[in-house]
Design a protein around this motif. Structure first.
Motif, PDB file in Angstrom:
ATOM      1  N   LYS A  12       3.840   3.621   3.493  1.00 38.94           N
ATOM      2  CA  LYS A  12       4.737   3.718   2.643  1.00 38.94           C
ATOM      3  C   LYS A  12       5.021   5.176   2.021  1.00 38.94           C
ATOM      4  N   LYS A  13       6.119   5.820   2.112  1.00 38.95           N
ATOM      5  CA  LYS A  13       6.491   7.060   1.898  1.00 38.95           C
ATOM      6  C   LYS A  13       6.114   7.594   0.283  1.00 38.95           C
ATOM      7  N   GLU A  14       6.407   6.713  -0.589  1.00 34.17           N
ATOM      8  CA  GLU A  14       5.848   7.076  -2.079  1.00 34.17           C
ATOM      9  C   GLU A  14       4.494   7.015  -2.216  1.00 34.17           C
ATOM     10  N   ILE A  15       3.796   6.039  -1.563  1.00 32.67           N
ATOM     11  CA  ILE A  15       2.168   6.289  -1.723  1.00 32.67           C
ATOM     12  C   ILE A  15       1.914   7.540  -1.168  1.00 32.67           C
ATOM     13  N   VAL A  16       2.282   8.185   0.006  1.00 35.67           N
ATOM     14  CA  VAL A  16       1.910   9.298   0.552  1.00 35.67           C
ATOM     15  C   VAL A  16       1.944  10.309  -0.187  1.00 35.67           C
ATOM     16  N   GLU A  17       3.323  10.481  -0.784  1.00 36.50           N
ATOM     17  CA  GLU A  17       3.990  11.506  -1.802  1.00 36.50           C
ATOM     18  C   GLU A  17       2.932  11.542  -2.970  1.00 36.50           C
ATOM     19  N   LYS A  18       2.808  10.497  -3.445  1.00 37.81           N
ATOM     20  CA  LYS A  18       1.814  10.227  -4.723  1.00 37.81           C
ATOM     21  C   LYS A  18       0.275  10.921  -4.309  1.00 37.81           C
ATOM     22  N   ILE A  19      -0.161  10.531  -3.189  1.00 36.09           N
ATOM     23  CA  ILE A  19      -1.456  11.148  -2.950  1.00 36.09           C
ATOM     24  C   ILE A  19      -1.474  12.514  -2.415  1.00 36.09           C
ATOM     25  N   LYS A  20      -0.208  13.009  -1.853  1.00 33.91           N
ATOM     26  CA  LYS A  20      -0.081  14.450  -1.691  1.00 33.91           C
ATOM     27  C   LYS A  20      -0.097  15.146  -3.009  1.00 33.91           C
ATOM     28  N   ASN A  21       0.588  14.844  -3.967  1.00 34.13           N
ATOM     29  CA  ASN A  21       0.497  15.233  -5.288  1.00 34.13           C
ATOM     30  C   ASN A  21      -0.757  15.707  -5.767  1.00 34.13           C
ATOM     31  N   PHE A  32      -6.046   6.734   6.177  1.00 35.83           N
ATOM     32  CA  PHE A  32      -6.804   5.718   6.869  1.00 35.83           C
ATOM     33  C   PHE A  32      -8.246   5.967   6.686  1.00 35.83           C
ATOM     34  N   ASP A  33      -8.774   7.166   6.762  1.00 36.04           N
ATOM     35  CA  ASP A  33     -10.443   7.584   6.706  1.00 36.04           C
ATOM     36  C   ASP A  33     -10.775   7.291   4.974  1.00 36.04           C
ATOM     37  N   TYR A  34      -9.941   7.550   4.185  1.00 32.00           N
ATOM     38  CA  TYR A  34     -10.150   7.440   2.830  1.00 32.00           C
ATOM     39  C   TYR A  34     -10.077   6.076   2.472  1.00 32.00           C
ATOM     40  N   ILE A  35      -9.271   5.158   2.936  1.00 31.86           N
ATOM     41  CA  ILE A  35      -9.455   3.681   2.637  1.00 31.86           C
ATOM     42  C   ILE A  35     -10.702   3.092   3.118  1.00 31.86           C
ATOM     43  N   TYR A  36     -10.974   3.654   4.575  1.00 31.18           N
ATOM     44  CA  TYR A  36     -12.137   3.165   5.346  1.00 31.18           C
ATOM     45  C   TYR A  36     -13.475   3.487   4.381  1.00 31.18           C
ATOM     46  N   LYS A  47     -16.747  -4.215  -7.739  1.00 24.11           N
ATOM     47  CA  LYS A  47     -15.626  -4.192  -8.665  1.00 24.11           C
ATOM     48  C   LYS A  47     -14.695  -5.194  -8.277  1.00 24.11           C
ATOM     49  N   TYR A  48     -14.315  -5.150  -7.082  1.00 19.45           N
ATOM     50  CA  TYR A  48     -13.497  -6.096  -6.460  1.00 19.45           C
ATOM     51  C   TYR A  48     -13.888  -7.225  -5.527  1.00 19.45           C
ATOM     52  N   LYS A  49     -15.013  -7.634  -6.017  1.00 13.65           N
ATOM     53  CA  LYS A  49     -15.688  -8.595  -5.261  1.00 13.65           C
ATOM     54  C   LYS A  49     -14.941  -9.916  -4.846  1.00 13.65           C
ATOM     55  N   GLU A  50     -14.343 -10.340  -6.046  1.00 17.60           N
ATOM     56  CA  GLU A  50     -13.591 -11.516  -6.249  1.00 17.60           C
ATOM     57  C   GLU A  50     -12.389 -11.729  -5.231  1.00 17.60           C
ATOM     58  N   PHE A  51     -11.600 -10.217  -5.447  1.00 22.69           N
ATOM     59  CA  PHE A  51     -10.374 -10.013  -4.868  1.00 22.69           C
ATOM     60  C   PHE A  51     -10.841 -10.139  -2.974  1.00 22.69           C
ATOM     61  N   LEU A  52     -11.745  -9.321  -2.952  1.00 23.85           N
ATOM     62  CA  LEU A  52     -12.063  -9.054  -1.505  1.00 23.85           C
ATOM     63  C   LEU A  52     -12.177 -10.633  -0.781  1.00 23.85           C
ATOM     64  N   PHE A  56      -6.473  -9.052  -0.606  1.00 25.31           N
ATOM     65  CA  PHE A  56      -6.322  -7.420  -0.449  1.00 25.31           C
ATOM     66  C   PHE A  56      -6.275  -6.835  -1.626  1.00 25.31           C
ATOM     67  N   PRO A  57      -7.257  -6.383  -2.280  1.00 23.04           N
ATOM     68  CA  PRO A  57      -7.218  -5.659  -3.523  1.00 23.04           C
ATOM     69  C   PRO A  57      -6.819  -4.233  -3.241  1.00 23.04           C
ATOM     70  N   ARG A  58      -6.155  -3.610  -4.326  1.00 20.63           N
ATOM     71  CA  ARG A  58      -5.621  -2.270  -3.986  1.00 20.63           C
ATOM     72  C   ARG A  58      -6.815  -1.207  -4.087  1.00 20.63           C
ATOM     73  N   ILE A  59      -6.450  -0.175  -3.195  1.00 19.78           N
ATOM     74  CA  ILE A  59      -7.196   0.918  -3.144  1.00 19.78           C
ATOM     75  C   ILE A  59      -6.739   1.980  -4.225  1.00 19.78           C
TER      76      ILE A  59
END
Length: 180
Positions: A12-21, A32-36, A47-52, A56-59
């Motif tokens: 999603k372009k908005e997410i990529v732009e936020k990370i770039k900022n 991808f490697d950051y998420i991994y 922290k996200y044990k129950e959601f996992l 799919f919890p947020r990164i």
């Protein structure tokens, strides 16, 4: 991949732009490697044990460029290990006894993983033997799934690489825990 072999990002372009900022110029592979890396963070997993378990919890977004780059590096290392594309695979285990190579009864004793009464993989750390990924214990599951099967030389080598990958995963997870 497009029909011509070129890569097209599906992020999603908005997410990529936020990370770039936050971190500056990045590639889809970096994200991808950051998420991994984040998904292998002990802190994140707790922290996200129950959601996992159910969703799919947020990164979380990176705090800064330094944290992002450190996690991208660890995530890339993990990805390469898990795909067996790492150039730094130093086999930890031995496979000293000759025999049928048939997986009969799998057991662990004093650093040795026995596949039958005579044959074993030596120098397997207990932490690797008991290492969980989700609901699986890969060092055990891989062999137990092959009960009654005669292991080829390639399969013996593959299992030894699995042991290295698990060992290195545990080490990298500790590093990630210190970064986050």
């Amino acid at each position: 991949y497009a029909d011509d072999g070129s890569k097209v990002s599906n992020l999603k372009k908005e997410i990529v732009e936020k990370i770039k900022n936050i971190v500056g110029d990045i590639s889809p592979e970096d994200i991808f490697d950051y998420i991994y890396a984040m998904s292998y963070s002990p802190t994140y997993r707790q922290k996200y044990k129950e959601f996992l378990r159910i969703d799919f919890p947020r990164i979380p977004y990176p705090k800064d460029a330094q944290q992002f780059k450190s996690l991208v590096s660890r995530g890339r290392e993990l990805r390469n290990l898990h795909l067996f594309e790492s150039k730094n695979i130093n086999i930890l285990t031995t496979y000293p006894a000759s025999g049928s190579n048939t997986v009969e009864a799998v057991s662990y004793k004093n650093g040795n993983v026995f596949i039958n009464i005579d044959q074993y993989f030596g120098n397997v750390p207990a932490t690797v033997w008991d290492f969980h990924i989700g609901g699986y214990i890969p060092a055990q599951k891989w062999l137990k799934d092959r009960r009654g099967h005669k292991l080829s030389d390639d399969e013996i080598s593959h299992y030894q690489k699995i042991i290295v990958a698990i060992s290195e995963t545990a080490r990298i997870m500790e590093e990630i825990g210190k970064i986050i």
